[in-house]
Design a protein around this motif. Structure first.
Motif, PDB file in Angstrom:
ATOM      1  N   PRO A 155      91.247  32.769 -31.794  1.00 19.43           N
ATOM      2  CA  PRO A 155      91.078  32.555 -30.345  1.00 19.43           C
ATOM      3  C   PRO A 155      89.956  33.407 -29.744  1.00 19.43           C
ATOM      4  CG  PRO A 155      93.399  32.821 -30.891  1.00 19.43           C
ATOM      5  CD  PRO A 155      92.621  33.124 -32.141  1.00 19.43           C
ATOM      6  N   ILE A 156      89.733  34.576 -30.304  1.00 22.23           N
ATOM      7  CA  ILE A 156      88.648  35.449 -29.822  1.00 22.23           C
ATOM      8  C   ILE A 156      87.297  34.816 -30.164  1.00 22.23           C
ATOM      9  CG2 ILE A 156      87.594  37.740 -30.071  1.00 22.23           C
ATOM     10  CD1 ILE A 156      90.509  38.737 -30.707  1.00 22.23           C
ATOM     11  N   VAL A 157      87.189  34.285 -31.379  1.00 25.42           N
ATOM     12  CA  VAL A 157      85.965  33.595 -31.797  1.00 25.42           C
ATOM     13  C   VAL A 157      85.746  32.360 -30.923  1.00 25.42           C
ATOM     14  CG1 VAL A 157      84.868  32.310 -33.692  1.00 25.42           C
ATOM     15  CG2 VAL A 157      86.067  34.456 -34.163  1.00 25.42           C
ATOM     16  N   PHE A 158      86.804  31.598 -30.697  1.00 20.91           N
ATOM     17  CA  PHE A 158      86.706  30.414 -29.836  1.00 20.91           C
ATOM     18  C   PHE A 158      86.182  30.809 -28.462  1.00 20.91           C
ATOM     19  CE2 PHE A 158      89.601  26.850 -31.579  1.00 20.91           C
ATOM     20  CZ  PHE A 158      89.304  27.170 -32.894  1.00 20.91           C
ATOM     21  N   TRP A 159      86.776  31.833 -27.875  1.00 23.70           N
ATOM     22  CA  TRP A 159      86.386  32.283 -26.540  1.00 23.70           C
ATOM     23  C   TRP A 159      84.902  32.643 -26.516  1.00 23.70           C
ATOM     24  CZ3 TRP A 159      84.300  36.947 -25.022  1.00 23.70           C
ATOM     25  CH2 TRP A 159      84.168  37.120 -23.638  1.00 23.70           C
ATOM     26  N   ALA A 160      84.451  33.424 -27.508  1.00 19.39           N
ATOM     27  CA  ALA A 160      83.056  33.873 -27.541  1.00 19.39           C
ATOM     28  C   ALA A 160      82.103  32.697 -27.684  1.00 19.39           C
ATOM     29  CB  ALA A 160      82.851  34.864 -28.687  1.00 19.39           C
ATOM     30  N   ARG A 161      82.384  31.791 -28.604  1.00 17.85           N
ATOM     31  CA  ARG A 161      81.477  30.674 -28.860  1.00 17.85           C
ATOM     32  C   ARG A 161      81.433  29.697 -27.679  1.00 17.85           C
ATOM     33  NH1 ARG A 161      77.868  32.176 -31.795  1.00 17.85           N
ATOM     34  NH2 ARG A 161      77.455  30.128 -32.674  1.00 17.85           N
ATOM     35  N   ILE A 162      82.570  29.496 -27.024  1.00 14.19           N
ATOM     36  CA  ILE A 162      82.598  28.623 -25.839  1.00 14.19           C
ATOM     37  C   ILE A 162      81.866  29.295 -24.680  1.00 14.19           C
ATOM     38  CG2 ILE A 162      84.119  27.649 -24.059  1.00 14.19           C
ATOM     39  CD1 ILE A 162      86.095  26.986 -26.399  1.00 14.19           C
ATOM     40  N   ASN A 163      82.070  30.599 -24.484  1.00 11.66           N
ATOM     41  CA  ASN A 163      81.390  31.317 -23.409  1.00 11.66           C
ATOM     42  C   ASN A 163      79.878  31.355 -23.592  1.00 11.66           C
ATOM     43  OD1 ASN A 163      82.836  32.769 -21.089  1.00 11.66           O
ATOM     44  ND2 ASN A 163      84.295  32.792 -22.787  1.00 11.66           N
ATOM     45  N   LEU A 164      79.434  31.373 -24.839  1.00 10.75           N
ATOM     46  CA  LEU A 164      77.996  31.361 -25.106  1.00 10.75           C
ATOM     47  C   LEU A 164      77.430  29.935 -25.107  1.00 10.75           C
ATOM     48  CD1 LEU A 164      77.800  34.059 -27.930  1.00 10.75           C
ATOM     49  CD2 LEU A 164      77.021  34.289 -25.558  1.00 10.75           C
TER      50      LEU A 164
END
Length: 190
Positions: A155-164
């Motif tokens: 979920p942390i990776v998902f959050w970062a990639r979506i935010n970028l």
């Protein structure tokens, strides 16, 4: 601030860095299975160092120099898959320990399936999600239930990639499934 955190997470979870973490964790837990530290360093060379060379090489190779992030991504993918192919071939030619064969089989399967999904099927799957979920699946294979908590990184990776704005939720789920399934399939051959 949110973007800086997302970039930091993306850097920490780039495939070669996750490989370094995974191989090191396996080495320290199964040192005797590696037979020698040489196979540990061999794994680091082909799964971490070679793929990371894309970042400095992008600055000097004419075909990639002026292509920005796209050129960097393509070169990173080409170097990673080439390194996985060469590393895997040598693992079997040199008769590496089984743990090293499993590690390389998982990486070549993930890289191959990701390339197939992205280039042939034309479905965008996240390399970051694949590069995190595959190694976690590999760690689960060796370490059992205690490794499952690592899936909380997704979920942390998902959050970062979506935010970028690098991937959609669908891209990330697809990449996650590619990483898990290809690793399970590769390990099924042993």
């Amino acid at each position: 601030m949110k973007e800086k955190i997302a970039k930091f997470i993306s850097i920490l979870t780039v495939v070669p860095i996750v490989a370094l973490f995974s191989i090191t964790l396996l080495y320290f837990n199964f040192r005797e299975d590696f037979k020698s530290c040489g196979w540990y360093f061999y794994s680091i060379f082909f799964l971490t160092i070679m793929p990371l060379l894309a970042y400095p090489l992008k600055r000097i190779l004419p075909g990639f120099k002026d292509k920005g992030r796209d050129g960097e991504r393509k070169l990173a993918f080409v170097l990673a898959v080439s390194s996985y192919i060469l590393g895997t071939a040598l693992v079997f030619i040199l008769k590496a320990p089984v743990i090293v064969e499993k590690i390389f089989s998982a990486y070549i399967a993930s890289g191959g399936m990701l390339a197939f999904i992205n280039k042939i099927v034309k479905v965008k799957a996240s390399g970051h999600a694949c590069g995190v979920s595959g190694p976690i699946t590999l760690l689960y294979h060796f370490l059992g239930v205690p490794a499952l908590w690592l899936f909380l990184l997704l979920p942390i990776v998902f959050w970062a990639r979506i935010n970028l704005k690098r991937h959609s939720f669908k891209d990330l789920v697809t990449g996650t499934l590619v990483g898990i399934l290809s690793t399970v399939i590769a390990l099924g051959f042993f």
